[in-house]
Design an enzyme around this catalytic site. Structure first.
Site, PDB file in Angstrom:
ATOM      1  N   ARG A   1       0.176  14.846  12.744  1.00  0.00           N
ATOM      2  CA  ARG A   1       1.039  14.573  11.278  1.00  0.00           C
ATOM      3  C   ARG A   1       1.288  15.772  10.587  1.00  0.00           C
ATOM      4  O   ARG A   1       0.546  15.891   9.513  1.00  0.00           O
ATOM      5  CB  ARG A   1       0.271  13.445  10.529  1.00  0.00           C
ATOM      6  N   PRO A   2       2.219  16.755  10.885  1.00  0.00           N
ATOM      7  CA  PRO A   2       2.392  17.976  10.172  1.00  0.00           C
ATOM      8  C   PRO A   2       3.172  17.425   8.908  1.00  0.00           C
ATOM      9  O   PRO A   2       3.325  16.202   8.942  1.00  0.00           O
ATOM     10  CB  PRO A   2       3.365  18.423  11.047  1.00  0.00           C
ATOM     11  N   ILE A   3       3.080  18.781   8.087  1.00  0.00           N
ATOM     12  CA  ILE A   3       3.808  18.159   6.907  1.00  0.00           C
ATOM     13  C   ILE A   3       4.774  19.425   6.454  1.00  0.00           C
ATOM     14  O   ILE A   3       5.247  19.716   5.401  1.00  0.00           O
ATOM     15  CB  ILE A   3       2.832  18.225   5.797  1.00  0.00           C
ATOM     16  N   ASP A   4       5.201  20.113   7.594  1.00  0.00           N
ATOM     17  CA  ASP A   4       6.197  21.110   7.555  1.00  0.00           C
ATOM     18  C   ASP A   4       7.439  20.638   6.611  1.00  0.00           C
ATOM     19  O   ASP A   4       7.956  21.659   6.216  1.00  0.00           O
ATOM     20  CB  ASP A   4       6.597  21.705   8.836  1.00  0.00           C
ATOM     21  N   LEU A   5       7.908  19.539   6.776  1.00  0.00           N
ATOM     22  CA  LEU A   5       9.260  19.144   6.228  1.00  0.00           C
ATOM     23  C   LEU A   5       9.151  19.171   4.644  1.00  0.00           C
ATOM     24  O   LEU A   5       9.730  19.624   3.739  1.00  0.00           O
ATOM     25  CB  LEU A   5       9.557  17.834   6.720  1.00  0.00           C
TER      26      LEU A   5
ATOM     27  N   LYS B   1       0.906  -1.078   0.092  1.00  0.00           N
ATOM     28  CA  LYS B   1       0.118  -0.076   0.020  1.00  0.00           C
ATOM     29  C   LYS B   1       0.927   1.368  -0.013  1.00  0.00           C
ATOM     30  O   LYS B   1       1.009   2.182  -0.812  1.00  0.00           O
ATOM     31  CB  LYS B   1      -0.794  -0.180   1.255  1.00  0.00           C
ATOM     32  N   ASN B   2       1.847   1.364   1.062  1.00  0.00           N
ATOM     33  CA  ASN B   2       2.577   2.617   1.110  1.00  0.00           C
ATOM     34  C   ASN B   2       3.692   2.891  -0.034  1.00  0.00           C
ATOM     35  O   ASN B   2       4.165   3.797  -0.184  1.00  0.00           O
ATOM     36  CB  ASN B   2       3.286   2.604   2.393  1.00  0.00           C
TER      37      ASN B   2
ATOM     38  N   ARG C   1      -4.539  10.762   4.662  1.00  0.00           N
ATOM     39  CA  ARG C   1      -3.479  11.505   4.926  1.00  0.00           C
ATOM     40  C   ARG C   1      -2.367  11.646   3.366  1.00  0.00           C
ATOM     41  O   ARG C   1      -1.782  12.430   3.188  1.00  0.00           O
ATOM     42  CB  ARG C   1      -2.598  11.162   6.036  1.00  0.00           C
TER      43      ARG C   1
ATOM     44  N   ASP D   1       4.776   0.836  11.962  1.00  0.00           N
ATOM     45  CA  ASP D   1       3.567  -0.108  11.495  1.00  0.00           C
ATOM     46  C   ASP D   1       3.457  -1.354  12.290  1.00  0.00           C
ATOM     47  O   ASP D   1       2.322  -1.900  11.674  1.00  0.00           O
ATOM     48  CB  ASP D   1       3.493   0.235   9.998  1.00  0.00           C
TER      49      ASP D   1
ATOM     50  N   CYS E   1      -5.671  12.632  12.633  1.00  0.00           N
ATOM     51  CA  CYS E   1      -5.185  11.294  12.207  1.00  0.00           C
ATOM     52  C   CYS E   1      -4.963  10.865  13.648  1.00  0.00           C
ATOM     53  O   CYS E   1      -4.559  11.543  14.730  1.00  0.00           O
ATOM     54  CB  CYS E   1      -3.994  11.159  11.346  1.00  0.00           C
TER      55      CYS E   1
ATOM     56  N   ARG F   1      -8.695  -0.235   4.818  1.00  0.00           N
ATOM     57  CA  ARG F   1      -7.886   0.489   4.251  1.00  0.00           C
ATOM     58  C   ARG F   1      -6.392   0.125   3.914  1.00  0.00           C
ATOM     59  O   ARG F   1      -5.660   0.358   2.917  1.00  0.00           O
ATOM     60  CB  ARG F   1      -7.537   1.767   5.166  1.00  0.00           C
TER      61      ARG F   1
HETATM   62  N1  EPU Z   1       6.747  14.509  10.418  1.00  0.00           N
HETATM   63  C1  EPU Z   1       7.211  16.185  10.688  1.00  0.00           C
HETATM   64  N2  EPU Z   1       7.119  16.705   9.550  1.00  0.00           N
HETATM   65  C2  EPU Z   1       6.670  16.442   8.464  1.00  0.00           C
HETATM   66  C3  EPU Z   1       6.351  15.021   8.323  1.00  0.00           C
HETATM   67  C4  EPU Z   1       6.438  14.019   9.291  1.00  0.00           C
HETATM   68  O1  EPU Z   1       7.077  16.173  11.836  1.00  0.00           O
HETATM   69  O2  EPU Z   1       6.552  17.162   7.541  1.00  0.00           O
HETATM   70  C5  EPU Z   1       6.952  13.419  11.444  1.00  0.00           C
HETATM   71  C6  EPU Z   1       5.916  12.866  11.782  1.00  0.00           C
HETATM   72  O3  EPU Z   1       4.739  13.344  12.600  1.00  0.00           O
HETATM   73  C7  EPU Z   1       6.257  11.409  12.459  1.00  0.00           C
HETATM   74  C8  EPU Z   1       7.560  11.237  11.844  1.00  0.00           C
HETATM   75  O4  EPU Z   1       8.020  12.654  11.082  1.00  0.00           O
HETATM   76  O5  EPU Z   1       6.663  11.871  13.804  1.00  0.00           O
HETATM   77  C9  EPU Z   1       7.653  10.408  10.461  1.00  0.00           C
HETATM   78  O6  EPU Z   1       6.524  10.576   9.720  1.00  0.00           O
HETATM   79  P1  EPU Z   1       6.444  10.157   8.073  1.00  0.00           P
HETATM   80  O7  EPU Z   1       6.536  11.558   7.230  1.00  0.00           O
HETATM   81  O8  EPU Z   1       7.792   9.550   7.845  1.00  0.00           O
HETATM   82  O9  EPU Z   1       4.994   9.322   7.827  1.00  0.00           O
HETATM   83  P2  EPU Z   1       4.304   9.263   6.589  1.00  0.00           P
HETATM   84  O10 EPU Z   1       5.276   9.657   5.541  1.00  0.00           O
HETATM   85  O11 EPU Z   1       3.323  10.451   6.625  1.00  0.00           O
HETATM   86  C10 EPU Z   1       4.405   6.577   6.151  1.00  0.00           C
HETATM   87  C11 EPU Z   1       3.320   5.734   6.207  1.00  0.00           C
HETATM   88  C12 EPU Z   1       2.746   5.333   7.675  1.00  0.00           C
HETATM   89  C13 EPU Z   1       4.224   5.035   8.433  1.00  0.00           C
HETATM   90  C14 EPU Z   1       5.154   6.239   8.443  1.00  0.00           C
HETATM   91  C15 EPU Z   1       6.229   5.794   9.265  1.00  0.00           C
HETATM   92  C16 EPU Z   1       2.461   6.060   4.205  1.00  0.00           C
HETATM   93  C17 EPU Z   1       1.139   6.260   3.324  1.00  0.00           C
HETATM   94  N3  EPU Z   1       2.182   6.250   4.971  1.00  0.00           N
HETATM   95  O12 EPU Z   1       3.804   7.558   6.667  1.00  0.00           O
HETATM   96  O13 EPU Z   1       2.162   4.259   7.490  1.00  0.00           O
HETATM   97  O14 EPU Z   1       3.737   4.829   9.822  1.00  0.00           O
HETATM   98  O15 EPU Z   1       5.508   6.466   6.992  1.00  0.00           O
HETATM   99  O16 EPU Z   1       6.896   4.847   8.576  1.00  0.00           O
HETATM  100  O17 EPU Z   1       3.319   5.760   3.414  1.00  0.00           O
HETATM  101  C18 EPU Z   1       0.080   2.987   7.955  1.00  0.00           C
HETATM  102  O18 EPU Z   1       0.487   2.307   6.806  1.00  0.00           O
HETATM  103  O19 EPU Z   1      -0.382   2.411   8.793  1.00  0.00           O
HETATM  104  C19 EPU Z   1       0.961   4.129   8.208  1.00  0.00           C
HETATM  105  C20 EPU Z   1       0.540   4.959   8.889  1.00  0.00           C
END
Ligand code: EPU
Length: 420
Positions: free
Chosen positions: A120-124, A22-23, A91, A306, A115, A398
């Site tokens: 789950r910020p997207i600042d990065l 999925k991811n 998300r 996960d 969530c 999902r």
């Molecule tokens: N984070 C920030 N700023 C950002 C982005 C992330 O502070 O701009 C923080 C997050 O809050 C978290 C950490 O960085 O504490 C890691 O988050 P990441 O961005 O890696 O998560 P993601 O890319 O949104 C994906 C998977 C998640 C999985 C995480 C970590 C997908 C669709 N989702 O999410 O999968 O838990 O990586 O490995 O690829 C799941 O499948 O159940 C799931 C939640």
């Protein structure tokens, strides 16, 4: 809403086939927006999150055809706006930002909502787009991106909780069509990032270093259509291994990639199980005494967040005291309260769960709160006394293809009760 009834106490044995990731599939499907030409993606799992992504792509103007696991997409003419109604359900819809910015130099995408696994910020992601030369505005719940042109840059994507998986993908997807070279430091090393880089390379992108913390992207003027097969889902695979650990005599997962399961296999061996593998299968069987664990979630190649909930379910019925620490999403413990309803003895302090194993859990009505928490409840129910009724199973749909049918194929007794 559908619910699942798990009749506990059945022993699992046999083979189960793992689906596409999925991811991996989600950002790869989004990446098809980067070209006007047709892309064919194989081994796309049949999941509601995938369905949401295909709906988003269609709403942007892409022609989408799907037959079993194969999705054909041609995004010849696209628009760059995705409203809240379309993106709110998932998300991962944020991963259309990179391709829209890369191709059209513009995007207006609503911020997806909250969530349950935590903030789950997207600042990065936004910091990365800015570094590439985009003007970023967040207003009225929408993200606006605009650039006259994108220019390669040096970007560090490591945040407080480690690297970002979708953020790394998003910046790769924008940078692949930028002028000059982009260097991502602190990149996520997950296999899903490598899979996306392979697809972008097949489209004509020039990317090196995916799978390490240092990725370099040499921008090109244009990408073309490509075919791609998605990697096996390592979290579905890990979940079935835990099912084998909890309730199995011998369970073999097939069509998998053992190399992606290193930390999970290591933890299961440490807990006392026998594991063996071939190039694309892994077999788990019991090995007498079981041992409690001290586990900490860490970005890949560490133990995956996960898989944390599923391991909590397993450790809840193993002798001794285990400690599970969640470092990636520190609030991701929604399953604990539900496991306690089934008789688990777990203390939660901040992002540490101390689990005192009990002999047996007992079936109870419980509520699925998010994808992996729901999987944990199904796993906990397998050896439990009586029947566990799991409500809100749309969470599990999902991310797991027919988990009930696959477990029944191994000998479980699970019924799905359709909503009237
Ligand atoms: N984070 C920030 N700023 C950002 C982005 C992330 O502070 O701009 C923080 C997050 O809050 C978290 C950490 O960085 O504490 C890691 O988050 P990441 O961005 O890696 O998560 P993601 O890319 O949104 C994906 C998977 C998640 C999985 C995480 C970590 C997908 C669709 N989702 O999410 O999968 O838990 O990586 O490995 O690829 C799941 O499948 O159940 C799931 C939640």
């Amino acid at each position: 809403m559908d619910k699942i009834l798990v009749h506990g106490g059945k022993s699992l044995e046999g083979d189960v086939r793992i689906g596409g990731s999925k991811n991996s599939a989600l950002p790869i499907l989004a990446a098809t927006l980067l070209t006007k030409e047709k892309c064919v993606i194989d081994r796309v799992p049949d999941l509601s999150d995938i369905h949401y992504m295909l709906t988003i792509l269609s709403s942007l103007g892409a022609e989408v055809e799907r037959a079993s696991g194969v999705v054909q997409i041609r995004a010849e003419k696209i628009i760059t706006e995705a409203p809240y109604e379309i993106v709110r359900k998932m998300r991962a819809s944020v991963c259309i930002l990179g391709p829209l910015l890369g191709r059209e130099k513009s995007a207006k995408v609503s911020l997806p909502g909250g969530c349950v696994i935590g903030d789950r910020p997207i600042d990065l992601h936004l910091k990365g787009f800015e570094a590439l030369g985009a003007k970023v505005t967040v207003k009225g719940g929408d993200i606006f991106l605009h650039a006259d042109k994108l220019k390669g840059a040096r970007i560090n994507l490591r945040g407080r909780h480690g690297p970002t998986v979708l953020g790394t993908g998003n910046i790769m997807m924008a940078a692949v069509l930028a002028e000059g070279t982009t260097v991502i430091e602190g990149a996520a090393e997950e296999p899903e990032v490598v899979d996306l880089a392979r697809f972008l390379t097949a489209m004509g992108g020039r990317i090196s270093g995916a799978g390490t913390q240092h990725i370099e992207i040499e921008g090109v003027a244009e990408l073309h259509g490509a075919n791609h097969t998605v990697i096996p889902d390592r979290i579905e695979a890990g979940t079935f291994l835990v099912a084998g650990a909890i309730a199995g005599t011998r369970v073999t997962i097939t069509r998998t990639e053992p190399e992606h399961l290193g930390a999970v296999i290591h933890a299961l061996k440490e807990a006392g199980f026998n594991l063996s593998h071939t190039s694309d299968t892994v077999t788990i069987s019991p090995n007498g005494a079981r041992k409690p664990l001290h586990l900490e979630t860490i970005p890949y190649p560490g133990f995956p967040t996960d898989m944390q909930a599923q391991f909590c379910a397993m450790l809840a019925t193993m002798n001794g005291t285990s400690v599970v620490t969640e470092t990636v999403f520190p609030q991701r413990f929604m399953h604990v309260a539900e496991l306690k309803r089934m008789g688990a003895n777990i203390e939660l302090i901040d992002h540490h769960a101390t689990i005192h194993g009990v002999e047996r859990l007992s079936g109870a009505p419980v509520m699925a709160s998010d994808l992996r928490a729901s999987a944990a409840l199904v796993l906990a129910a397998l050896p439990a006394d009586g029947v566990t009724e799991i409500n809100r199973v749309y969470h599990i749909d999902r991310g797991y293809e027919a988990i009930d049918e696959k477990l029944n194929g191994l000998g479980a007794h699970i019924e799905r009760v359709k909503a009237k």
